[in-house]
Design an enzyme around this catalytic site. Structure first.
Site, PDB file in Angstrom:
ATOM      1  NE  ARG A 215      -3.629   0.243   2.684  1.00  0.00           N
ATOM      2  CZ  ARG A 215      -4.340   0.433   3.791  1.00  0.00           C
ATOM      3  NH1 ARG A 215      -4.354  -0.499   4.728  1.00  0.00           N
ATOM      4  NH2 ARG A 215      -5.030   1.540   3.966  1.00  0.00           N
ATOM      5  CG  HIS A 216      -1.124   4.758  -0.108  1.00  0.00           C
ATOM      6  ND1 HIS A 216      -1.333   5.238   1.163  1.00  0.00           N
ATOM      7  CD2 HIS A 216      -2.318   4.259  -0.519  1.00  0.00           C
ATOM      8  CE1 HIS A 216      -2.594   5.082   1.500  1.00  0.00           C
ATOM      9  NE2 HIS A 216      -3.225   4.477   0.492  1.00  0.00           N
ATOM     10  CG  ASN A 222      -4.142   6.133   5.169  1.00  0.00           C
ATOM     11  OD1 ASN A 222      -3.137   5.975   4.464  1.00  0.00           O
ATOM     12  ND2 ASN A 222      -5.321   5.640   4.825  1.00  0.00           N
ATOM     13  NE  ARG A 263      -4.639   7.130  -0.871  1.00  0.00           N
ATOM     14  CZ  ARG A 263      -5.690   7.561  -1.552  1.00  0.00           C
ATOM     15  NH1 ARG A 263      -5.661   8.736  -2.163  1.00  0.00           N
ATOM     16  NH2 ARG A 263      -6.792   6.814  -1.639  1.00  0.00           N
ATOM     17  CD  GLU A 283      -8.861   1.979  -2.024  1.00  0.00           C
ATOM     18  OE1 GLU A 283      -9.024   1.115  -2.921  1.00  0.00           O
ATOM     19  OE2 GLU A 283      -8.520   1.690  -0.863  1.00  0.00           O
ATOM     20  CG  HIS A 349      -5.094   3.036  -3.429  1.00  0.00           C
ATOM     21  ND1 HIS A 349      -4.850   4.259  -2.859  1.00  0.00           N
ATOM     22  CD2 HIS A 349      -4.698   3.149  -4.726  1.00  0.00           C
ATOM     23  CE1 HIS A 349      -4.354   5.080  -3.762  1.00  0.00           C
ATOM     24  NE2 HIS A 349      -4.255   4.441  -4.910  1.00  0.00           N
TER      25      HIS A 349
HETATM   26  O1  F6P Z   1      -9.083   3.809   4.492  1.00  0.00           O
HETATM   27  C1  F6P Z   1      -8.218   3.691   3.423  1.00  0.00           C
HETATM   28  C2  F6P Z   1      -8.913   3.189   2.190  1.00  0.00           C
HETATM   29  O2  F6P Z   1      -7.947   2.971   1.191  1.00  0.00           O
HETATM   30  C3  F6P Z   1     -10.039   4.083   1.651  1.00  0.00           C
HETATM   31  O3  F6P Z   1      -9.625   5.077   0.766  1.00  0.00           O
HETATM   32  C4  F6P Z   1     -10.974   3.075   1.031  1.00  0.00           C
HETATM   33  O4  F6P Z   1     -12.268   3.585   0.840  1.00  0.00           O
HETATM   34  C5  F6P Z   1     -10.893   1.975   2.037  1.00  0.00           C
HETATM   35  O5  F6P Z   1      -9.560   1.920   2.463  1.00  0.00           O
HETATM   36  C6  F6P Z   1     -11.282   0.614   1.508  1.00  0.00           C
HETATM   37  O6  F6P Z   1     -11.424  -0.269   2.606  1.00  0.00           O
HETATM   38  P1  F6P Z   1     -12.904  -0.697   3.084  1.00  0.00           P
HETATM   39  O7  F6P Z   1     -13.509  -1.315   1.889  1.00  0.00           O
HETATM   40  O8  F6P Z   1     -12.616  -1.660   4.196  1.00  0.00           O
HETATM   41  O9  F6P Z   1     -13.666   0.505   3.510  1.00  0.00           O
END
Ligand code: F6P
Length: 400
Positions: A215-216, A222, A263, A283, A349
């Site tokens: 991941r970044h 975050n 990122r 992402e 991501h």
């Molecule tokens: O929180 C970091 C992230 O990369 C968000 O940008 C993204 O929406 C999320 O994780 C995805 O994870 P989840 O599907 O568990 O919400």
């Protein structure tokens, strides 16, 4: 209507490799897919360690026993298809026209579509590599001296060669994979699914390679637990990119792929490697929730939070995406990674790496939204003939 893929080919031509890759790909796409390996039925019905004479076409009892195993596997396949299977793969040599006609007739009776996948090798070095990499480790030769196993296996292949008939019937649907993908010949692939299957095999590359995921580095979003956005790295994230550069100093990777978001580009910036920035690696699009914290989503859009909790794989953020959408979007990336020769690092991501990891580590699609892909951790996946070996490296700074 269900589809049955019937493998065809002499031993050690890569049938089982192709079949397993196909199951992984189709299951990842959401299809109920399963392999039925006649060798496993033969091992349980006649014992694992049968000498090569068992496979001699002039050996009547051996022929009968093999036919029984083929029948048992085919009947189990048909029963499984009846329970709602989408694609079944019948993994056996199916090396004569007579045997294939028998298979086709049974599948027609059951009303299943059928297509053949034939692995042919003219390049003897591929066969030799297959024998060394897979056959000697098979239960058929457990505890047997290497040279003795190789000699026996070569004789077994010769028995099959003496009766082998490549597919020629142009009325049937078939895909021929020649010399592990050097050439692909496609006949009557007259459905969307078969054209996808043909494209997938065109991208397969059996050379072993190592795939790295990260991941970044931690982003400003975050630190605030906000989803989506395009924020730059936090101070911790900036330290991670130095750790990452140091970690890869002595690794023989050739290129790094990132998303088009700040990122990931920033995270790869200190790596002296060829870079490719893919929009497909951006992402998951959180739509109307983009930029919110999970608490804010719960407060402002409780229905969204509840629906996503109930079906995280299928739920699509309004004006955004679901994990299923992400999987669909990543298909060309999977094809490109499969084709790619040499080691590769993908900096992306959380949701994206969950989807890619699910494919390469062979995890069920339903688990994809919950897979653990922590920040500041490098995942190494080394491909092996039938799967991959995984290692994880937590790099500084570690954050909660
Ligand atoms: O929180 C970091 C992230 O990369 C968000 O940008 C993204 O929406 C999320 O994780 C995805 O994870 P989840 O599907 O568990 O919400």
């Amino acid at each position: 209507m269900g589809l049955v893929l019937v493998m065809v080919g002499l031993p050690a031509r890569g049938k089982t490799y192709t079949a397993r890759k196909m199951v992984r790909y189709l299951s990842w796409k959401g299809m109920k897919t399963k392999v039925f390996n006649v060798g496993n039925f033969r091992r349980s019905m006649s014992g694992a360690q049968v000498p090569h004479e068992f496979f001699d076409p002039h050996n009547e009892s051996g022929m009968n026993a093999r036919k029984q195993a083929a029948k048992a596997a085919l009947e189990e396949l048909c029963s499984w298809m009846d329970t709602g299977g989408d694609v079944a793969i019948y993994d056996a040599t199916n090396s004569t026209q007579k045997r294939r006609t028998w298979v086709v007739e049974r599948l027609q009776e059951k009303g299943f579509e059928c297509a053949f996948l034939e692995n042919l090798c003219f390049d003897k070095s591929i066969v030799e590599a297959n024998i060394a990499q897979t056959k000697l480790g098979s239960p058929d030769y457990a505890g047997i001296r290497t040279q003795q196993a190789i000699d026996d296996f070569r004789k077994r292949i010769a028995h099959y060669e003496s009766v082998y008939e490549p597919i020629e019937d142009t009325k049937l649907r078939w895909i021929k994979i020649i010399d592990a993908g050097r050439q692909i010949i496609v006949n009557r692939c007259d459905s969307y699914l078969l054209s996808k299957i043909a494209t997938f095999v065109m991208n397969l590359n059996i050379r072993p390679k190592t795939l790295w995921f990260s991941r970044h580095g931690q982003s400003q979003f975050n630190t605030e637990e906000r989803v989506g956005g395009d924020s730059p790295l936090s101070v911790n994230g900036e330290v991670y990119i130095e750790s990452l550069a140091r970690f890869f100093e002595d690794k023989p990777i050739e290129q790094v792929w990132t998303s088009t978001l700040k990122r990931t580009i920033q995270t790869a910036s200190m790596l002296p490697l060829k870079k490719r920035h893919w929009k497909k690696l951006d992402e998951i699009n959180a739509g109307v929730c983009d930029g919110f914290t999970y608490d804010e989503i719960q407060e402002k859009y409780p229905d969204i939070a509840a629906s996503r909790r109930a079906d995280k794989l299928g739920y699509r953020y309004p004006q955004g995406e679901s994990y299923e959408d992400v999987i669909e979007r990543l298909e060309p990336v999977i094809f490109e990674i499969e084709r790619n020769e040499g080691d590769l690092l993908v900096v992306a991501h959380q949701a994206i790496l969950r989807a890619l990891y699910a494919y390469f580590a062979n995890r069920p699609r339903e688990d994809c939204p919950y897979l653990s892909i922590p920040l500041h951790t490098v995942i190494q996946l080394q491909s092996q003939t039938y799967g991959c070996v995984e290692m994880r490296f937590a790099l500084p700074p570690q954050i909660d």
